[in-house]
Design an enzyme around this catalytic site. Structure first.
Site, PDB file in Angstrom:
ATOM      1  CG  LEU A   1      -2.209  -0.738   1.168  1.00  0.00           C
ATOM      2  CD1 LEU A   1      -2.932  -0.735   2.453  1.00  0.00           C
ATOM      3  CD2 LEU A   1      -3.189  -0.469   0.010  1.00  0.00           C
ATOM      4  CG  ASP A   2       0.955   3.888  -3.373  1.00  0.00           C
ATOM      5  OD1 ASP A   2       2.119   3.363  -3.547  1.00  0.00           O
ATOM      6  OD2 ASP A   2       0.268   4.219  -4.161  1.00  0.00           O
ATOM      7  N   PRO A   3       2.067   5.204   0.878  1.00  0.00           N
ATOM      8  CG  PRO A   3       4.194   6.038   1.226  1.00  0.00           C
ATOM      9  CD  PRO A   3       3.402   5.440   0.144  1.00  0.00           C
TER      10      PRO A   3
ATOM     11  CB  ALA B   1      -2.912   3.582   0.349  1.00  0.00           C
TER      12      ALA B   1
END
Length: 304
Positions: free
Chosen positions: A49-51, A53
């Site tokens: 997961l991206d930061p 998200a």
């Protein structure tokens, strides 16, 4: 699945921890925190997961880390907010924002036109991943090349969007905010869906919020915040995860002995096209097998 709970500061066995990742942390940082809480170095995660998200991040401990590669193939669910009217260099709110649409352009975008455009992205589609994805291009991550000032051209890939629903449409400070819920195959980029919806409507678009609500069988109901895990460490045992994720086969003692050494087995009626979780007579999870003609062969053995 029945979770096991324990105080922290001890070495745990094999299992899965479902984390409700907060915004602002990388998936790698979450793994590092779980490593400290669990008292084991063998920790990995499934599905970065991206930061920016939040939501479900599946983390494996010890032998369960070997199960993660098989769990990554599962479908996922997301809640997201898309801002129509402005594009982003990263297709999300963390990039350089460039207004694309005029007031007249935005006035022409209606709920009906948004719904019609969204419908065109349902089913099996060809999607070009975001340029700042982790896909490797000639040995280097795409996002590393973009940050170095290089132009990156990624190839389109086939993904499946089984659900793409418009939940709410409202005016935003820079354009039109659209809340959506998405069920999709592994490998789908929600940022790319936001970018492509804006392009389809001719006004530009990017992602401003992303929350993953499900990875395969793991939903928010089984997720715990890092603060909660710091107080009570909650883990799903590897046997429960395997039984709930894959078709189950209960072997007799002779079959179990063969499975433990990874030997092919004749005459088993396993589900075609799927891996099957193999258990011994005591309920111990042994391996994943799949059919190969008249034989069942292992794809991964977890107990010797």
């Amino acid at each position: 699945m029945t979770p096991t709970t324990s105080d922290t500061d001890f070495s745990v066995a094999d299992g899965i921890v479902v984390v409700d990742k907060p915004a602002g942390l990388t998936s790698h940082t979450v793994v590092a925190r779980i490593r400290r809480l669990a008292g084991t170095r063998k920790v990995g995660h499934a599905g970065t997961l991206d930061p920016m998200a939040t939501g479900v991040l599946v983390v494996g401990l010890n032998r369960a880390t070997r199960l993660l590669g098989h769990l990554q193939l599962a479908d996922k669910s997301y809640d997201a907010t898309i801002l129509l009217g402005a594009a982003s260099s990263t297709d999300d709110a963390e990039g350089e924002i460039s207004p694309v649409a005029s007031a007249d352009d935005l006035a022409a975008v209606t709920v009906e036109s948004i719904e019609a455009a969204v419908a065109g992205f349902r089913g099996e589609i060809s999607q070009v991943p975001s340029k700042v994805s982790a896909i490797k291009v000639d040995g280097r991550r795409a996002y590393e090349r973009v940050r170095a000032g290089e132009e990156v051209a990624l190839k389109a890939r086939s993904v499946t969007i089984s659900r793409y629903d418009v939940v709410d449409v409202r005016p935003g400070s820079l354009g039109i905010e659209v809340d959506v819920s998405v069920d999709c195959s592994s490998g789908t980029y929600i940022r790319a869906l936001a970018r492509d919806l804006g392009a389809e409507l001719g006004v530009g678009g990017h992602l401003t919020m992303l929350r993953r609500t499900r990875v395969g069988a793991f939903g928010m109901s089984s997720a715990h915040t890092l603060e909660e895990l710091g107080e009570t460490f909650t883990m799903l045992p590897i046997a429960d995860v395997a039984a709930d994720t894959f078709p189950r086969f209960d072997a007799d003692a002779e079959q179990a002995a063969a499975i433990r050494t990874g030997r092919p087995l004749p005459g088993l009626k396993l589900t075609a096209g799927q891996q099957t979780a193999m258990f011994d007579p005591t309920g111990t999870f042994l391996a994943l097998y799949e059919p190969h003609g008249p034989l069942a062969k292992p794809t991964a053995v977890f107990v010797s």
